[in-house]
Design a protein around this motif. Sequence first.
Motif, short mmCIF file in Angstrom:
data_model
loop_
_atom_site.label_atom_id
_atom_site.label_comp_id
_atom_site.label_asym_id
_atom_site.label_seq_id
_atom_site.Cartn_x
_atom_site.Cartn_y
_atom_site.Cartn_z
N ASP A 153 1.33 8.17 42.96
CA ASP A 153 -0.34 7.98 43.29
C ASP A 153 -0.50 7.82 41.70
N VAL A 154 -1.17 7.27 40.70
CA VAL A 154 -1.49 7.91 38.84
C VAL A 154 -2.64 8.42 39.08
N LYS A 155 -3.85 7.16 39.55
CA LYS A 155 -4.96 8.11 39.83
C LYS A 155 -5.23 9.26 40.00
N VAL A 156 -4.68 10.13 41.22
CA VAL A 156 -4.64 11.16 41.66
C VAL A 156 -4.12 11.80 40.78
N LEU A 157 -2.77 11.70 39.95
CA LEU A 157 -2.35 12.21 39.49
C LEU A 157 -2.86 12.62 37.80
N HIS A 158 -4.27 11.81 37.38
CA HIS A 158 -4.97 12.09 36.32
C HIS A 158 -5.84 13.09 36.31
N GLU A 159 -6.38 12.51 38.06
CA GLU A 159 -7.66 13.88 38.22
C GLU A 159 -7.10 14.96 38.24
N LEU A 160 -6.13 14.98 39.41
CA LEU A 160 -5.00 15.99 39.23
C LEU A 160 -4.87 17.11 37.12
N GLY A 161 -3.96 16.44 36.62
CA GLY A 161 -4.28 16.74 34.94
C GLY A 161 -5.72 16.94 34.72
N ARG A 162 -6.86 16.23 34.90
CA ARG A 162 -7.53 16.29 33.73
C ARG A 162 -8.49 17.88 34.93
N LEU A 163 -7.80 18.19 35.65
CA LEU A 163 -8.62 19.80 37.03
C LEU A 163 -7.56 21.00 35.62
N TYR A 164 -6.10 21.07 36.04
CA TYR A 164 -5.68 22.16 35.56
C TYR A 164 -6.08 22.15 33.58
N HIS A 165 -5.98 20.55 33.53
CA HIS A 165 -6.93 20.88 31.58
C HIS A 165 -8.39 21.77 31.83
N GLN A 166 -9.16 21.18 33.22
CA GLN A 166 -10.71 21.78 32.92
C GLN A 166 -10.31 23.82 33.41
N LEU A 167 -9.17 23.87 33.92
CA LEU A 167 -8.69 25.93 35.01
C LEU A 167 -8.33 26.19 33.21
N GLY A 168 -8.16 25.09 32.18
CA GLY A 168 -6.87 25.99 31.37
C GLY A 168 -5.59 26.14 31.67
N ASP A 169 -5.19 25.75 32.73
CA ASP A 169 -3.63 26.08 32.83
C ASP A 169 -3.24 24.46 32.32
N SER A 170 -2.13 24.89 30.92
CA SER A 170 -1.87 23.94 30.23
C SER A 170 -0.47 23.45 30.65
N ASP A 171 -0.39 24.15 32.04
CA ASP A 171 2.23 24.25 31.26
C ASP A 171 1.75 23.51 32.83
N LYS A 172 0.86 23.68 33.86
CA LYS A 172 1.09 22.05 35.12
C LYS A 172 0.01 21.34 34.71
N GLU A 173 -0.71 21.52 33.55
CA GLU A 173 -1.65 19.91 33.02
C GLU A 173 0.13 19.64 32.13
N GLU A 174 0.61 19.99 31.51
CA GLU A 174 1.68 18.46 30.51
C GLU A 174 2.70 18.58 32.33
N GLU A 175 3.13 18.85 32.93
CA GLU A 175 3.64 19.14 34.14
C GLU A 175 3.42 17.30 34.87
N ILE A 176 1.29 17.88 35.07
CA ILE A 176 1.31 16.44 35.37
C ILE A 176 1.67 15.27 34.65
N TYR A 177 1.10 15.49 33.23
CA TYR A 177 1.20 14.10 32.44
C TYR A 177 2.88 13.18 32.64
N ASN A 178 3.90 14.37 32.29
CA ASN A 178 5.28 14.20 32.53
C ASN A 178 5.56 13.11 33.45
N GLN A 179 4.83 13.60 35.04
CA GLN A 179 4.87 12.71 36.01
C GLN A 179 4.86 11.80 36.05
N ILE A 180 3.38 11.69 35.71
CA ILE A 180 2.55 10.19 35.35
C ILE A 180 3.64 8.82 34.23
N THR A 181 4.17 9.98 32.99
CA THR A 181 4.93 8.77 32.01
C THR A 181 6.56 8.68 32.84
#
Length: 469
Positions: A153-181
Amino acid sequence: MVTRGGDEIILSAMAVKTEKELSETQRSLWLKAVGAIELRNVGYAISLLQEILKQEPEFLTGRQLLRRAEVTKTKSAKKSFFNISMASIGIMKAQRAIKRDPQRAVEVLEKVLEKEPYNRQANLVLKDAAVAAGWPEIGVFALRTLLEENSRDVKVLHELGRLYHQLGDSDKEEEIYNQITAINPLEAQALRLGKDASARASMKRGGWTQAESYRDLIKDKEAAISLEQQSRMHLTGESLDQQIAEAYALHQAEPANVDLARRLGALNEQKEDFEAAIGWYQYAADLTKGADAGLVRKASDLKMKSLEREIAAHEEFLSTHDAAAELHARRSEQLKAAKGKRAEILIDDARERVARNPTDLQLRFELGENLFNAGQFREAVAELQRARQNPHARLKAMNLLGCCYSELEMLDLAMDATKKEIVYNLGLVYERMGNPEKSVACMKQIYEVDYGYKDVAKRVESSYERNIS
């Protein structure tokens, strides 16, 4: 805590409450809930967990167990054509309450999720309410719940990526965007955000955020200027070979510079010289002693991309040439070897993720699936047996287990799923014939070995209720 930096919302991760922090009364309820789960009294467990969360909403482990119990109950419940979902009413009520009382909104949504734990809109609103209440970890949990049912679910993945970004967790944010790509390699936004997250993660690990500028971290100022010029050269269409040559000259002068090695990897990747790119990314990862997960993942992803290209080339050759043609046998062997390497990479990656999250049963299933696809049936059995405890992966895990047992000539075990289906259908036949005793007897056979199979639990337990009344 929610703050604003410019126009960007910044979240502060709050420490979630643990079992040790529960009051004596709450801990007593928690132990009863765990016991009820073990005794498969799911309904009672749900009511206990809901009471705990009303008193201690930040008890994330309790919320996670509650959702597992709700999923189990929902999957075992008999579906009715006349069931009408009332979820939309609860969701609208929660949306209205978010601004004035987000904690109340969370409680309202939990009543919706009790009956529909994978309700998409309810979980998305739960994320909003949890963030508004200052509980971002619960927001992450809500989105992860949706991904448990649909990991693509790409929309949910984007939501999670944004949330990790707001939390400052760049490692998990990167992992989520890698899942999308991985789902859509052509999505430019995910590619850009993933690279930005990777850069932030590297900066944080290397202490870049404490320097006035990245130039302060490069001893040779001329090297910094050269890197800037090379970036501009790429934008103005200069030759990749020239950029590679210049970057390599800088690397020879400063072989321990991670950023030069990373740039050489990126330039060779752009040139589609994957072998060289993999070598440079691996070299850069070694310089960081494996601390930069993004570099390790990049090397792994490129190995996979290179193998996929090689496999496609072999398959195209074999499909367009006769089996008796020259090189056919050799290309067949090369195809087999390439597929073997691909399987090894997938297995190693899956093992690494399981090592990081050993209790994640979805990851256990993925490892078991990769082991099965690689023909490592005995190793797959152990992972799949654990994975079947996850209600979401249960049926798929049991199906693969049956296939593993068949491959291992353990035919009595391989027949297990088939036998349950036959006994279940026989029970339905007895029911239609007006013989409830024999019908329930069939269901009890299954109940003893697999409580969660279809609606067996409800049928067996309701038979006792009828006898009492």
